[in-house]
Design an enzyme around this catalytic site. Structure first.
Site, PDB file in Angstrom:
ATOM      1  N   GLU A 160     132.349  84.641  82.753  1.00  0.00           N
ATOM      2  CA  GLU A 160     133.758  84.651  82.336  1.00  0.00           C
ATOM      3  C   GLU A 160     134.181  85.999  81.747  1.00  0.00           C
ATOM      4  O   GLU A 160     135.304  86.455  81.972  1.00  0.00           O
ATOM      5  CB  GLU A 160     134.019  83.538  81.315  1.00  0.00           C
TER       6      GLU A 160
ATOM      7  N   HIS B  68     135.139  69.607  77.848  1.00  0.00           N
ATOM      8  CA  HIS B  68     136.041  69.521  78.994  1.00  0.00           C
ATOM      9  C   HIS B  68     137.377  68.927  78.618  1.00  0.00           C
ATOM     10  O   HIS B  68     138.081  68.382  79.440  1.00  0.00           O
ATOM     11  CB  HIS B  68     135.409  68.697  80.130  1.00  0.00           C
TER      12      HIS B  68
END
Ligand SMILES: Cc1ncc(C[n+]2csc(CCOP(=O)(O)OP(=O)(O)O)c2C)c(N)n1
Ligand SMILES: [Mg+2]
Length: 794
Positions: A526, A593
């Protein structure tokens, strides 16, 4: 025969003369830069500048490096590279000192308008309207940063752009941005900073992708006081990286080792190395060893504290300029006298330039002091507090190095003391100075020219009578397909984004249609996905860099907050990186999540637009707005919205969602509920229930958190309902508190309240896994109803 040989002799003589001239010019630059370091340190120690960090000891390697830096190339480096900046013509000695003094005038410090510490260089990439300049004809220095290794992630994008320009058919015509992808990105880093994960992730990303990245490590053996034995495996970054070495059958990097005092050796290796990178796009590491640090790390301390006397003596003996001088003599390129002339001339030159920089910096402040002095004199003549004002005036006049702050403070204090005097001049001048200082110190957080996202024309979505109803992900898929057909500069990448078309199928089938140079997979990295986006955008492309789930943005947050969010501000608008960060978040499952850390995001990303669409049509409109501007934005799609049905607009590629304009999505009269994203569906459920019970709620979707409700639409609603609740899925004190603050303080909403305003947020912990975990951790419809009923009872 005779004439040929005399010609060739002449030629040889000419090329020798040329060579000699170049060497002596380099020697001059080396001395020039060293003198700047020596005088720079003095300026700090005598109080004229606050802090200094210099490139002494690194002059000769940087001169060798600069020789092979061509127009079109990019640099992404750190605070030691003043010699490189001088030698490439990117910075002058005068500018160097202007930055050291923090001169806010862009014509004096064009690199940062006094916003950065010294030796953070930047050349212009865009004009005042945010349009890319002809980067292919310029030597491009991307703006430096203080956090160690922060320059690494973005260099992935700066180098990758060359590969895309070389290989993508649709990019072939952008000749002002690239010459067939021949541009190399030169990145520099200190030996100790290679300990950062940023370095390793960058090297791996470069080696996997095979991009033209040249990484120079200035190995002076220390990171401030900590020696490299504590920093690097085997005490050598080139040894540690041996497994990255490319061979014929593999990808990888080339590795070169050179010595910082070996001018000729470095020129030879850098020339061959850079030529190869340019031709093959194989990245390379240039490990420059035996670098010294004559004045120590910075003005904050002395290296005598932690270096042994042997080490200090070694550094004196192997000083690169000393060694270069010896080499010049050995090769009879000049004698003592010739070099002495250069050295004397350089000393005088740097001193004069430094003085000019100081005078230019100081002059406007002197003028302010004079003006304030005369205003204070007037106050003294008629105020009963004359002695106190006289004292302030005297102090200001006696101050040999007054700052703007001193001027403002003396003036304001005197105005307070002269309460009994009717004199509007002083107050008027104070406000003039306030306005002037705003433009000097507080501008360019966002783009201020024609291509601001705030200036994009609003085009409403249109729907034909029997508009198709599609799943959210299908809307996005149509959208991206049209986008890639219409805009050749757009590229999209991320984990699982290429081949399978992202985890929610927004890009399904689009790589096959638009090609692997435009839509592609990345490794799980990322940090460098963000850097890749930033670098590509700096080179004039329009990247969409995807973070698979919003929870993982944290891995990539550092380049966003330190590099991207500050870029326009710290270059006073001369550089920008209009990357779009696409992610998906809010309600799903479990600790990692279901994240909605919006407070963290908006507080670290001032300078970037933060869009929180409630559905995929709104998301598409936001992408359109951002792409019509020259500014960066984060778009957080709703994770649970991809399978919800939406009507397909007929102008999908053209309609825009304006930034900072909330939408009233349910009209009501009793309560104003402010929220965004997935939570709106829960609120809708609560509002329907409350309606049945006779309470009418107005629900407002803020749409973008940065900027926030610029026309005070929420206030209009509050004026009608007099009761307000802010709801989101962030922790208590997060984005809901931000919205609360905006409406209560900035919009003056407190004046219209009948009952205490509320925030309803998630719990302070992350949600447990499963539907019950979600229900009991995030705001739910019952909780919202309960709070509103409580407010009714109040
Ligand atoms: C992320 C981060 N951590 C710590 C610092 C403080 N710091 C500034 S320079 C430096 C040492 C860097 O050493 P090196 O990379 O070898 O570069 P050198 O200064 O020796 O050229 C440190 C620890 C910082 N600027 N950024
Ligand atoms: Mg070091």
């Amino acid at each position: 025969m005779e004439s040929i040989s005399s010609d060739s002799l002449q030629l040889q003589q000419l090329s020798f003369e040329h060579f000699k001239k170049e060497v002596l010019q380099d020697y001059r630059f080396a001395c020039l830069s060293r003198e700047a370091s020596l005088l720079g340190r003095k300026e700090v120690l005598t109080g004229k500048a606050k802090f200094g960090i210099f490139g002494d000891g690194k002059e000769v390697p940087q001169l060798a490096m600069a020789k092979f830096f061509q127009p079109g190339d990019f640099y992404s480096g750190y605070y030691r590279d003043q010699t490189f900046a001088f030698a490439t013509g990117a910075a002058s000695i005068k500018e160097f000192f202007a930055q050291l003094y923090a001169d806010p005038d862009t014509s004096h410090d064009p690199h940062s308008a006094g916003r950065q510490m010294n030796s953070h260089f930047a050349t212009a990439f865009v004009d005042e309207n945010g349009e890319c300049l002809d980067l292919v004809n310029r030597k491009n220095l991307s703006s430096g940063m203080a956090p160690t290794a922060a320059q690494m992630p973005r260099s992935v994008g700066l180098a990758l752009a060359s590969k895309l320009f070389r290989n993508s058919d649709v990019l072939k015509n952008f000749s002002s941005l690239s010459d067939h992808g021949n541009e190399v990105c030169f990145t520099t880093i200190g030996d100790a900073s290679t300990s950062e994960g940023h370095f390793w992730e960058t090297m791996n990303a470069a080696a996997v992708q095979q991009i033209p990245l040249a990484v120079f490590v200035w190995d002076d053996g220390y990171g401030i006081s900590v020696p490299k034995t504590y920093q690097t495996t085997k005490g050598s970054i080139s040894d540690a990286l041996k497994g990255f070495q490319k061979n014929e059958e593999t990808n990888g990097i080339e590795i070169y080792k050179v010595k910082a005092w070996d001018y000729a050796g470095m020129c030879e290796v850098f020339e061959a190395g850079i030529t190869k990178i340019r031709a093959t796009h194989t990245p390379a590491l240039f490990h420059v060893e035996e670098v010294t640090q004559p004045q120590g790390h910075s003005t904050s301390g002395s290296h005598e504290r932690y270096k042994t006397t042997d080490r200090l003596q070694w550094e004196r003996d192997w000083d690169c300029i000393k060694k270069m001088k010896e080499w010049i003599f050995e090769n009879s390129l000049a004698d003592e006298e010739e070099l002495a002339v250069i050295e004397t001339e350089v000393k005088e030159y740097v001193r004069t330039e430094k003085q000019t920089a100081w005078n230019e910096f100081h002059q406007p402040i002197i003028e302010q002091v004079q003006k304030v002095s005369s205003l204070l004199q007037t106050l003294i003549e008629s105020s009963s507090n004359a002695p106190a004002i006289q004292k302030l005036k005297q102090e200001l006049e006696n101050n040999r190095e007054p700052s703007r702050r001193d001027v403002m403070s003396s003036l304001y204090k005197s105005i307070l003391l002269a309460e009994d005097v009717r004199n509007e001049e002083a107050g008027k001048y104070y406000h003039e100075l306030v306005d002037e200082s705003k433009s000097l110190f507080n501008t360019h957080l966002y783009h201020e020219g024609a291509s601001s996202a705030m200036k994009v024309a609003v085009v409403k979505p249109e729907f034909i009578a029997d508009a198709q109803v599609l799943n959210g992900y299908e809307i996005l898929n149509r959208y991206f397909d049209q986008l890639f057909s219409n805009n050749p500069k757009v590229v999209a990448f991320g984990e699982d984004l290429g081949f399978i078309g992202d985890v929610n199928q927004g890009f399904a089938g689009l790589q096959a249609k638009h090609g692997e140079t435009r839509i592609f997979d990345t490794g799980i990295r990322e940090l460098t996905i963000m850097g890749q986006g930033i670098g590509l955008a700096m080179r004039g492309l329009r990247p969409i860099a995807e973070i698979q789930y919003l929870d993982y943005l944290i891995y990539g947050l550092q380049p966003l907050t330190d590099d991207l969010a500050t870029l326009q501000f710290r270059t006073a608008g001369r550089q920008s990186a209009p990357v779009i960060i696409r992610s998906r978040g809010h309600r799903l499952e479990g600790i990692w999540h279901s994240g909605s850390p919006m407070g963290m995001i908006i507080n670290s990303l001032r300078g970037i637009y933060v869009c929180v669409p409630r559905n995929m049509v709104q998301a598409a409109g936001m992408y359109n707005t951002l792409l019509q501007s020259s500014e960066p934005g984060l778009v957080v799609e709703c994770l649970n919205g991809y399978r919800l049905k939406e009507k397909l607009p007929s102008n999908l590629s053209n309609f825009t969602v304006p930034m900072g304009i909330p939408e009233v999505i349910r009209e009501g009269t009793d309560f104003t509920i402010v929220s965004y994203g997935s939570t709106l569906r829960i609120i809708d459920e609560a509002a329907q229930q409350l309606q049945k019970m006779g309470t009418s709620c107005e629900v407002i979707d803020v749409q973008t958190l940065l900027p926030f409700d610029i026309h005070h639409i929420i206030l209009q609603s509050l004026k009608k309902t007099n009761r307000i609740v802010f709801i989101d899925e962030d922790v208590p004190g997060g984005a809901a508190a931000y919205m609360f603050n905006k409406v209560m303080e900035e919009q003056g909403g407190y004046k219209y309240l009948d009952v205490a305003p509320r925030t309803i947020t998630a719990k302070a912990h992350r949600p447990s896994y499963g539907s019950d975990g979600d229900y009991f951790s995030k705001p739910n419809a019952e909780e919202i109803i309960e709070v509103i009923l409580e407010m009714i009872r109040e």
